[in-house]
Design a protein around this motif. Structure first.
Motif, PDB file in Angstrom:
ATOM      1  N   ASP A   1      -3.473  56.121  12.084  1.00 41.68           N
ATOM      2  CA  ASP A   1      -2.331  56.917  11.638  1.00 41.68           C
ATOM      3  C   ASP A   1      -1.057  56.504  12.376  1.00 41.68           C
ATOM      4  O   ASP A   1       0.016  56.353  11.771  1.00 41.68           O
ATOM      5  N   HIS A   2      -1.162  56.303  13.661  1.00 42.91           N
ATOM      6  CA  HIS A   2      -0.007  55.884  14.461  1.00 42.91           C
ATOM      7  C   HIS A   2       0.509  54.516  14.010  1.00 42.91           C
ATOM      8  O   HIS A   2       1.715  54.297  13.909  1.00 42.91           O
ATOM      9  N   LEU A   3      -0.403  53.602  13.720  1.00 45.04           N
ATOM     10  CA  LEU A   3      -0.015  52.263  13.273  1.00 45.04           C
ATOM     11  C   LEU A   3       0.741  52.324  11.946  1.00 45.04           C
ATOM     12  O   LEU A   3       1.801  51.705  11.801  1.00 45.04           O
ATOM     13  N   THR A   4       0.209  53.070  10.984  1.00 46.72           N
ATOM     14  CA  THR A   4       0.892  53.148   9.690  1.00 46.72           C
ATOM     15  C   THR A   4       2.258  53.813   9.833  1.00 46.72           C
ATOM     16  O   THR A   4       3.233  53.372   9.225  1.00 46.72           O
ATOM     17  N   GLN A   5       2.348  54.820  10.666  1.00 48.65           N
ATOM     18  CA  GLN A   5       3.635  55.492  10.896  1.00 48.65           C
ATOM     19  C   GLN A   5       4.635  54.538  11.555  1.00 48.65           C
ATOM     20  O   GLN A   5       5.805  54.483  11.167  1.00 48.65           O
TER      21      GLN A   5
ATOM     22  N   ASN B   1       1.201  40.759  10.796  1.00 50.11           N
ATOM     23  CA  ASN B   1       0.966  41.531  12.017  1.00 50.11           C
ATOM     24  C   ASN B   1       0.384  42.904  11.666  1.00 50.11           C
ATOM     25  O   ASN B   1      -0.592  43.344  12.266  1.00 50.11           O
ATOM     26  N   TYR B   2       0.989  43.564  10.682  1.00 48.60           N
ATOM     27  CA  TYR B   2       0.483  44.871  10.250  1.00 48.60           C
ATOM     28  C   TYR B   2      -0.953  44.738   9.750  1.00 48.60           C
ATOM     29  O   TYR B   2      -1.820  45.508  10.155  1.00 48.60           O
ATOM     30  N   HIS B   3      -1.213  43.761   8.903  1.00 46.41           N
ATOM     31  CA  HIS B   3      -2.541  43.586   8.335  1.00 46.41           C
ATOM     32  C   HIS B   3      -3.592  43.336   9.418  1.00 46.41           C
ATOM     33  O   HIS B   3      -4.677  43.933   9.401  1.00 46.41           O
TER      34      HIS B   3
ATOM     35  N   GLN C   1     -14.476  53.612   3.155  1.00 49.72           N
ATOM     36  CA  GLN C   1     -13.624  52.575   2.560  1.00 49.72           C
ATOM     37  C   GLN C   1     -12.515  53.224   1.732  1.00 49.72           C
ATOM     38  O   GLN C   1     -11.386  52.734   1.718  1.00 49.72           O
ATOM     39  N   THR C   2     -12.804  54.333   1.093  1.00 48.68           N
ATOM     40  CA  THR C   2     -11.784  55.046   0.312  1.00 48.68           C
ATOM     41  C   THR C   2     -10.647  55.514   1.223  1.00 48.68           C
ATOM     42  O   THR C   2      -9.471  55.364   0.877  1.00 48.68           O
ATOM     43  N   GLN C   3     -10.992  56.069   2.374  1.00 52.28           N
ATOM     44  CA  GLN C   3      -9.955  56.499   3.323  1.00 52.28           C
ATOM     45  C   GLN C   3      -9.103  55.320   3.773  1.00 52.28           C
ATOM     46  O   GLN C   3      -7.886  55.434   3.866  1.00 52.28           O
ATOM     47  N   ILE C   4      -9.734  54.190   4.035  1.00 54.37           N
ATOM     48  CA  ILE C   4      -9.007  52.985   4.459  1.00 54.37           C
ATOM     49  C   ILE C   4      -8.070  52.535   3.348  1.00 54.37           C
ATOM     50  O   ILE C   4      -6.905  52.211   3.587  1.00 54.37           O
ATOM     51  N   ASN C   5      -8.578  52.527   2.126  1.00 50.82           N
ATOM     52  CA  ASN C   5      -7.758  52.106   0.982  1.00 50.82           C
ATOM     53  C   ASN C   5      -6.552  53.023   0.792  1.00 50.82           C
ATOM     54  O   ASN C   5      -5.491  52.563   0.372  1.00 50.82           O
ATOM     55  N   LEU C   6      -6.705  54.280   1.079  1.00 54.06           N
ATOM     56  CA  LEU C   6      -5.597  55.236   0.949  1.00 54.06           C
ATOM     57  C   LEU C   6      -4.618  55.114   2.123  1.00 54.06           C
ATOM     58  O   LEU C   6      -3.420  55.369   1.962  1.00 54.06           O
ATOM     59  N   GLU C   7      -5.125  54.742   3.269  1.00 51.83           N
ATOM     60  CA  GLU C   7      -4.282  54.685   4.481  1.00 51.83           C
ATOM     61  C   GLU C   7      -3.402  53.442   4.530  1.00 51.83           C
ATOM     62  O   GLU C   7      -2.254  53.512   4.966  1.00 51.83           O
ATOM     63  N   PHE C   8      -3.902  52.297   4.104  1.00 47.11           N
ATOM     64  CA  PHE C   8      -3.163  51.040   4.237  1.00 47.11           C
ATOM     65  C   PHE C   8      -1.755  51.098   3.642  1.00 47.11           C
ATOM     66  O   PHE C   8      -0.787  50.701   4.313  1.00 47.11           O
ATOM     67  N   PRO C   9      -1.557  51.600   2.417  1.00 44.94           N
ATOM     68  CA  PRO C   9      -0.208  51.610   1.839  1.00 44.94           C
ATOM     69  C   PRO C   9       0.779  52.523   2.577  1.00 44.94           C
ATOM     70  O   PRO C   9       1.990  52.398   2.400  1.00 44.94           O
ATOM     71  N   LYS C  10       0.280  53.410   3.409  1.00 46.31           N
ATOM     72  CA  LYS C  10       1.166  54.323   4.141  1.00 46.31           C
ATOM     73  C   LYS C  10       2.048  53.581   5.139  1.00 46.31           C
ATOM     74  O   LYS C  10       3.009  54.129   5.654  1.00 46.31           O
ATOM     75  N   GLY C  11       1.716  52.324   5.427  1.00 49.80           N
ATOM     76  CA  GLY C  11       2.518  51.531   6.367  1.00 49.80           C
ATOM     77  C   GLY C  11       3.772  50.948   5.734  1.00 49.80           C
ATOM     78  O   GLY C  11       4.584  50.323   6.403  1.00 49.80           O
TER      79      GLY C  11
END
Length: 144
Positions: A94-98, A113-115, A133-143
């Motif tokens: 969460d901190h990384l995406t923020q 770097n983000y990836h 995996q669903t949570q990961i897929n939802l979290e990645f675009p938040k960055g």
């Protein structure tokens, strides 16, 4: 042993995730200098750490250590994040995406770097069963 300020000197700034690597670097230097006695090894390990961390390495369990490995384990126990089981949490993701959402991604280098950072954290969490995996897929675009 290099001077504390020498570019080749190991450093520990309190990030427990880097503590084992710090000890590996210290041990390499100690072997090269043929330093094997506990008091001198401890002296050098504390010498390269920042003062606040070095001061915290004086506790009872640490003082009771009679071998280098016992002393290291007592120090490592002070840093829960040094445990391989606690290396990352969902909060790190969460901190990384923020962080990246706030500063923005404007180049291929920043995207890479983000990836890489996202993948390191998410792969760890997936491997420990802490996210799906669903949570990961939802979290990645938040960055973005």
């Amino acid at each position: 042993m290099p001077a504390r300020t020498h570019p080749s000197a190991p450093r520990f700034n309190g990030d427990g995730r880097q503590l084992k690597r710090y000890f590996e670097d210290i041990e390499e230097l100690l072997r090269g200098a043929q330093i094997f006695d506990l008091p001198t090894r401890v002296y050098h390990a504390k010498r390269y750490a920042d003062p606040l961390n070095a001061e915290s390495w004086i506790g009872a369990n640490i003082a009771a250590a009679t071998t280098w490995d016992q002393w290291k384990e007592a120090v490592i126990a002070l840093y829960p994040e040094a445990s391989e089981d606690r290396k990352y949490s969902y909060g790190n993701l969460d901190h990384l995406t923020q962080e990246f959402r706030e500063k923005g991604i404007f180049s291929k280098t920043e995207l890479g770097n983000y990836h890489r950072r996202f993948k390191a954290i998410s792969d760890f969490l997936l491997g420990k069963g802490r996210v799906s995996q669903t949570q990961i897929n939802l979290e990645f675009p938040k960055g973005f």
